[in-house]
Structures are given as C-alpha cells and as structure tokens.
Design a protein around this motif. Structure first.
Motif, PDB file in Angstrom:
ATOM      1  N   ILE A 100      30.481 -29.230   0.923  1.00  0.00           N
ATOM      2  CA  ILE A 100      30.554 -28.592  -0.385  1.00  0.00           C
ATOM      3  C   ILE A 100      30.486 -29.670  -1.464  1.00  0.00           C
ATOM      4  CG2 ILE A 100      31.929 -27.132  -1.920  1.00  0.00           C
ATOM      5  CD1 ILE A 100      33.226 -25.934   0.585  1.00  0.00           C
ATOM      6  N   PRO A 101      29.471 -29.598  -2.339  1.00  0.00           N
ATOM      7  CA  PRO A 101      29.389 -30.574  -3.434  1.00  0.00           C
ATOM      8  C   PRO A 101      30.392 -30.259  -4.541  1.00  0.00           C
ATOM      9  CG  PRO A 101      27.533 -29.051  -3.542  1.00  0.00           C
ATOM     10  CD  PRO A 101      28.330 -28.690  -2.317  1.00  0.00           C
ATOM     11  N   LYS A 102      30.922 -31.313  -5.164  1.00  0.00           N
ATOM     12  CA  LYS A 102      31.802 -31.166  -6.318  1.00  0.00           C
ATOM     13  C   LYS A 102      30.937 -31.225  -7.570  1.00  0.00           C
ATOM     14  CE  LYS A 102      35.649 -33.853  -4.445  1.00  0.00           C
ATOM     15  NZ  LYS A 102      36.374 -35.087  -4.705  1.00  0.00           N
ATOM     16  N   PRO A 103      31.270 -30.532  -8.624  1.00  0.00           N
ATOM     17  CA  PRO A 103      32.356 -29.563  -8.704  1.00  0.00           C
ATOM     18  C   PRO A 103      32.006 -28.308  -7.919  1.00  0.00           C
ATOM     19  CG  PRO A 103      31.094 -29.527 -10.728  1.00  0.00           C
ATOM     20  CD  PRO A 103      30.516 -30.618  -9.869  1.00  0.00           C
ATOM     21  N   PHE A 104      33.015 -27.617  -7.417  1.00  0.00           N
ATOM     22  CA  PHE A 104      32.769 -26.416  -6.619  1.00  0.00           C
ATOM     23  C   PHE A 104      33.573 -25.257  -7.175  1.00  0.00           C
ATOM     24  CE2 PHE A 104      36.117 -28.879  -4.630  1.00  0.00           C
ATOM     25  CZ  PHE A 104      37.136 -27.956  -4.497  1.00  0.00           C
ATOM     26  N   ASN A 105      33.180 -24.066  -6.787  1.00  0.00           N
ATOM     27  CA  ASN A 105      33.858 -22.847  -7.189  1.00  0.00           C
ATOM     28  C   ASN A 105      34.967 -22.563  -6.165  1.00  0.00           C
ATOM     29  OD1 ASN A 105      34.535 -20.049  -7.244  1.00  0.00           O
ATOM     30  ND2 ASN A 105      32.662 -19.619  -8.368  1.00  0.00           N
TER      31      ASN A 105
END
Length: 120
Positions: free
Chosen positions: A101-106
C-alpha cells in the motif's frame, strides 16, 4: 480476536492505523523501529503484520524477510511512501508480501485489505 502488529516509525500513521483497526475489533500492537519489530515477530502472537519500508535499524524488507523465516503463513502488508523505488515493490512481492500500500493511503482501503487477508 485477531492480533495485528504494526511496525511504523511515523507516530501519526501508527496511531491512525491502530485506532482504525481497534475500532474494527482487532488487537493491535505497535512498535516504532525494525529492531523492536524483530523482537515482536519472535513472540509469534500476530495474525497479520503491517510494516513501513523506511525505518531505523531494520527496514521493512528485512522485516518481511525475517517474518517469512519465522512463520511464512503470517500475511505481511508493506507500506511505502510514494516515490520510493519501484524495485522495492517487486522485492516485497518476491519475498512474499501479501499486499503493498503506497502512502498516503485511505484508512478505509487499509481496513478492507486487512479484513480480506484475515478471512483467507
């Protein structure tokens, strides 16, 4: 109750993820560097590990590799800031990462991904 280990040196992200997953009913442990992460993994009480890539002492790729040696069945989600090398993503999946999961993430997306991995 399922146990989640979060290894993240950014206190804000760690708190956000912990709050969200606690609200979802998970028992969450947080540590803020890779070396402490190694110790937590050795305790062997986690059903899922979420780790950042860039951290003090040991990085997320080392965490992933170590985790898979200790217990290959525990899924690991790798978090990484946008702009970090694409090779990191490939390396993570080659070592057995369950998700990236890449930052920024939901936080809602993270929650859905955690639920999916905990069901399997």
């Amino acid at each position: 109750m399922k146990n989640v280990l979060i290894i993240e040196d950014d206190k804000l992200i760690s708190s956000l993820v912990r709050f969200r997953l606690n609200k979802e009913g998970y028992n969450v442990t947080t540590v803020d560097d890779g070396l402490t992460g190694f110790s937590a993994i050795e305790q062997g009480i986690h059903d899922l590990i979420i780790t950042d890539v860039m951290m003090p002492h040991k990085d997320g790729i080392e965490i992933l590799n170590y985790s898979k040696k200790i217990n290959p069945k525990i899924p690991v989600i790798v978090l990484s800031s946008l702009g970090e090398e694409e090779g990191t993503v490939i390396k993570a999946f080659e070592l057995g990462a369950a998700d990236f999961i890449p930052k920024p993430f939901n936080p809602n997306e993270l929650s859905v991904r955690v639920k999916r991995l905990m069901r399997d």
